[in-house]
Design an enzyme around this catalytic site. Sequence first.
Site, PDB file in Angstrom:
ATOM      1  N   GLY A  69      -0.220   1.642   7.828  1.00 55.92           N
ATOM      2  CA  GLY A  69       0.966   2.492   7.846  1.00 55.92           C
ATOM      3  C   GLY A  69       1.764   2.220   6.584  1.00 55.92           C
ATOM      4  N   LYS A  94       2.521   6.363 -10.318  1.00 54.21           N
ATOM      5  CA  LYS A  94       1.538   5.274 -10.264  1.00 54.21           C
ATOM      6  C   LYS A  94       0.170   5.849 -10.615  1.00 54.21           C
ATOM      7  CE  LYS A  94       2.741   5.150  -6.069  1.00 54.21           C
ATOM      8  NZ  LYS A  94       2.776   4.901  -4.610  1.00 54.21           N
ATOM      9  N   ARG A  95      -0.553   5.171 -11.514  1.00 53.29           N
ATOM     10  CA  ARG A  95      -1.827   5.709 -11.973  1.00 53.29           C
ATOM     11  C   ARG A  95      -2.946   4.669 -11.873  1.00 53.29           C
ATOM     12  NH1 ARG A  95      -1.096   8.682 -17.581  1.00 53.29           N
ATOM     13  NH2 ARG A  95      -0.528   6.588 -18.239  1.00 53.29           N
ATOM     14  N   GLY A  96      -2.921   3.874 -10.794  1.00 55.85           N
ATOM     15  CA  GLY A  96      -3.967   2.891 -10.580  1.00 55.85           C
ATOM     16  C   GLY A  96      -4.027   1.887 -11.712  1.00 55.85           C
ATOM     17  N   ALA A 136       1.635   2.887 -15.521  1.00 55.39           N
ATOM     18  CA  ALA A 136       2.531   3.734 -14.738  1.00 55.39           C
ATOM     19  C   ALA A 136       3.477   4.453 -15.700  1.00 55.39           C
ATOM     20  CB  ALA A 136       3.330   2.895 -13.755  1.00 55.39           C
ATOM     21  N   GLY A 188      -3.447   0.530   0.291  1.00 56.82           N
ATOM     22  CA  GLY A 188      -2.191  -0.218   0.375  1.00 56.82           C
ATOM     23  C   GLY A 188      -1.657  -0.695  -0.958  1.00 56.82           C
ATOM     24  N   ASP A 243       1.593   0.982  -1.845  1.00 53.10           N
ATOM     25  CA  ASP A 243       2.703   0.465  -1.034  1.00 53.10           C
ATOM     26  C   ASP A 243       3.166  -0.887  -1.552  1.00 53.10           C
ATOM     27  OD1 ASP A 243       2.478   2.695   0.666  1.00 53.10           O
ATOM     28  OD2 ASP A 243       0.969   1.687   1.878  1.00 53.10           O
TER      29      ASP A 243
END
Length: 281
Positions: A36, A210-212, A216, A241, A244
């Site tokens: 979640g 966010k670009r992995g 960023a 996750g 997050d």
Amino acid sequence: MLASLGDLVEDVIVRLDGPVNVASDTHARISRRRGGSAANVAARAGALGFTARFLGQVGTDSIGAALVADLDDEGVDTSMVRRGGSTGTIVALVDHLGERSMLTDRRACLDLHDPDPAWLDGVTTLHVPFYSLAGGSVAVTAGTVIGWANERGIRVSIDVSSTAIMSEVGIREVVRRLADAAPAVVFANADEAAALEVDGPLAGALTVVKRGPRPAVLHRIDGSTVEVDAIPVPGVNDTTGAGDAFAAGFLTAPAWNDDPVGACQAGHRAAAELLRTRAGR
């Protein structure tokens, strides 16, 4: 204190060893863990030593009790978690190339209603994934709590969350709901930012793309843009996750609204710390 409003579910991670053999067997490695988006942010914030509170609903079943206990163990305040219905589940299919697909059954998460102003006592930042604004009773609840937060001068953070949810709601409506939330910061991944045609502050907020493993992109509210390098973590085949964790690291950084570059670096560190636990699995 960081409060995060949204989903707490059981994640079932299915790592495929190869392409799916339709109508037959496919070898896979299956694991379960707490999931979640909102819960992940609260848990990572707690693990970073920050005071965090989770706001949401889980079922009255044993799975829900275990998930709440897991958040407790991370130092998260779960005193205001609601119980009712059955706990939701997300199945994350991670293929042999590392691509993820989510099968979602949110159940009790959608039923959160009758918010309490006390949820925001002591809170300095309220984080809400867009999942919580998309539909169900939780969307009305999230809108109410965001309104209370803005009235109290509590900074609001929104994560755009999902291109599928955006398509379901409609891009124009997503933009409208973001504007209504009057956030201080908006997070989006590269695909979400492309769908929203982000080329500056979204909804007038500091916008973080966010670009992995790529840098960023920060779109400051003054219209300037800066890239902040990510931290490479080799050997990772499950990034579930990580976004997050990035948000948690960003939002728990000192004075993130005044020093977004430093906050972004903290976000990268938090994401890398999580990914290192997945390397080689």
